[in-house]
Design an enzyme around this catalytic site. Structure first.
Site, PDB file in Angstrom:
ATOM      1  N   SER A 273      -5.067   5.327   0.355  1.00 16.65           N
ATOM      2  CA  SER A 273      -6.364   4.684   0.140  1.00 16.65           C
ATOM      3  C   SER A 273      -7.472   5.363   0.948  1.00 16.65           C
ATOM      4  O   SER A 273      -7.210   6.205   1.806  1.00 16.65           O
ATOM      5  CB  SER A 273      -6.281   3.219   0.575  1.00 16.65           C
ATOM      6  N   LYS A 274      -8.678   4.933   0.654  1.00 15.87           N
ATOM      7  CA  LYS A 274      -9.850   5.434   1.359  1.00 15.87           C
ATOM      8  C   LYS A 274      -9.751   5.084   2.846  1.00 15.87           C
ATOM      9  O   LYS A 274     -10.166   5.832   3.714  1.00 15.87           O
ATOM     10  CB  LYS A 274     -11.076   4.751   0.752  1.00 15.87           C
ATOM     11  N   ARG A 275      -9.182   3.934   3.096  1.00  2.94           N
ATOM     12  CA  ARG A 275      -9.012   3.458   4.473  1.00  2.94           C
ATOM     13  C   ARG A 275      -8.084   4.399   5.269  1.00  2.94           C
ATOM     14  O   ARG A 275      -8.344   4.671   6.442  1.00  2.94           O
ATOM     15  CB  ARG A 275      -8.448   2.040   4.411  1.00  2.94           C
TER      16      ARG A 275
END
Ligand code: GLU
Length: 521
Positions: A273-275
């Site tokens: 994910s972007k996280r």
């Protein structure tokens, strides 16, 4: 049948990359585009780019340009579609509205779909009612549809009247109650789903735009797509698509499906994910992206200093293997080696260290002249004088030692600055009587030397000087380096001296003799 036999027919392979412009293209999307491209090129086929923008709520300005720019940056060439044109234009789904509504209406006329007038509140009520009754799935389907407000339960005149009055309505697929839906995924093998697991999906929304499912199937058919190669997240939609092909009467020319494995977090647990990128300090987008709403900037591979060739090589091996030990592939080599048979079923762990390694490999291959400006620019911003010639030479040495071009300057201080300090551990271990004699002898040889100051000439001067002094070169080289650069390790010392220049080399040797204490040994 072997699910891996990906293409044996005589039809020209036509594949498509069909992103939705809902934000920056994720790196997983670039991998999907890449695999499509490799497959198309391998089979002498065509690669289409279609923009799937029928969800107006999720439209993000700039995303479409971003997609085109990202594909161009990594070197994926589109044969037909957005930005190129072609016989099936337009390739932006929002401009093809009429095509989809015509097909949806045809399905209604053939009794395979129906109009539904239920309001959001009524749908919500249905959901609550079914949940309260512990129904297996609270959805619009073969059973529940008969309790709702649609063209199957209302009288034809009423349906007509509602439509004429402009009442908001959708078109839903009349999913059969008991039907086997099966298809042979080229990566996963046979997939069997019972139609009871598929709800009566909306095909045409009340704004007249199609849902993803309808538009996707209609376009893949009209654009004569032979293979649908896409991310695993679309696997659950595939049975519905198969059903749609059947209902639309296109099952015999239905494309083959290949669902690619997920990209997993660096730890291997769950989807990347972007996280993860924020936490790990690495990019998951090909190019930097400034969110048009929040202004927040997400980092990109390009801006972080990755070379497109490295990104391509890295992505190619993220979920596919060539079946050999080869790791470095040009795009042409990838085209030659690629096959769907060697795509893995299991998710691919995203390892940014591997990307960095690939970048190092491709950086070393870049011409020094191309890398020199990066160094010069940084030098210009920080003070030291760096001529283009000097930058070219330094780049040639340092590209071997870093992963990114912008890291060269950090390794280049010895080329610009006279050392102020000397590595103490190296000094303690290597700065001895022999070292002092060697440095002194070499300095004298340099002072008497008037020829061209090249690495080769320096090498001879040094070995002659040491020979005359009766000192073994291997014993004093680290001390020599210490005197010249302050540290015990670094790039080729002869070339380093050539770059520093004779006067400065003599100056540094003199300073070292003054500053470094000779241990008594
Ligand atoms: N528009 C879908 C996406 O954004 C395409 C999925 C497909 O390739 O069918 O990924």
């Amino acid at each position: 049948m072997n699910p891996g036999s990906d293409h044996s027919g005589s039809d020209t392979v036509r594949v498509r990359f069909a992103p939705s412009p809902t934000g920056p293209l994720h790196i997983g999307g670039v991998r999907t585009a890449l695999y499509n491209y490799l497959f198309a090129r391998k089979h002498g086929g065509q690669m289409l780019l279609r923009i799937e923008d029928t969800d107006q709520n999720r439209f993000v300005p700039g995303a479409e340009d971003y997609i085109l720019e990202a594909l161009q940056w990594v070197g994926i060439q589109i044969d037909e579609g957005m930005g190129v044109g072609g016989p099936d234009a337009p390739y932006r789904q929002s401009e093809r509205k009429d095509i989809y509504s015509k097909e949806a209406e045809r399905l209604v006329a053939e009794g395979k779909a129906y109009y539904a007038f239920d309001t959001p509140e009524e749908l919500d009520e249905m959901r609550k009612r079914l949940e309260a009754a512990n129904a297996p799935a609270a959805q619009y389907n073969a059973i529940t549809r008969m309790q709702m407000k649609n063209s199957l339960t209302l009288k034809p005149e009423e349906v007509q009247a509602r439509i004429e009055a402009g009442e908001p309505h959708v078109i839903r697929l009349k999913t059969p109650r008991k039907e086997e839906v099966r298809f042979n995924d080229l990566i996963r093998g046979w997939v069997n789903v019972h139609s009871s697991a598929i709800d009566d999906k909306v095909l045409l929304k009340s704004d007249g735009l199609p849902t993803y499912h309808l538009a996707n199937v209609v376009d893949d058919h009209l654009m004569r797509i032979t293979h649908v190669i896409r991310g695993e997240e679309w696997l659950p939609s595939a049975p519905l698509h198969v059903l749609l092909y059947r209902y639309l009467g296109w099952e015999d020319t239905m494309p083959k499906f290949a669902h690619l494995p997920l990209l997993l977090k660096p730890e291997g647990n769950g989807k990347l994910s972007k996280r993860d990128a924020e936490l790990g300090g690495f990019p998951v987008f090909p190019l930097a992206w400034r969110d048009p709403f929040s202004g927040v900037v997400a980092r990109g591979f390009r801006e972080d200093g990755y070379l497109p060739q490295a990104v391509i090589n890295f992505l190619a091996l993220l979920g596919w293997n060539p079946g050999t030990e080869q790791e470095l592939f040009t795009m042409d080599e990838l085209i030659g080696a690629f096959s769907l048979e060697h795509i893995h079923k299991a998710g691919a762990r995203f390892d940014i260290q591997k990307a960095n390694w690939f970048n190092h490999q491709y950086l070393r291959q870049r011409p020094n002249e191309e890398l020199a400006p990066v160094l010069q620019k940084q030098a210009a911003g920080q003070g030291p004088d760096c001529t283009p010639e000097k930058a070219v030479k330094i780049a040639g040495l340092l590209k071997e030692r870093v992963n990114f071009a912008h890291e060269m300057f950090g390794e280049a201080s010895a080329f610009f600055y006279t050392p102020e300090q000397y590595d103490e551990a190296i000094a303690a271990a290597k700065w001895n009587e022999d070292a002092v004699r060697a440095v002194t002898a070499f300095r004298e040889a340099l002072q008497g030397y008037e020829g061209e100051f090249t690495a080769d000439a320096i090498k001879h001067l040094l070995s002659d000087a040491l020979q005359q002094a009766g000192i073994k070169q291997g014993k004093v080289m680290q001390a020599m380096r210490l005197a010249l650069t302050g540290s015990g390790a670094g790039p080729d010392l002869m070339i380093t001296m050539e770059i520093i220049g004779k006067e400065e080399v003599i100056n540094r040797l003199t300073l070292a003799l003054q500053r470094l204490k000779t241990p008594v040994n």
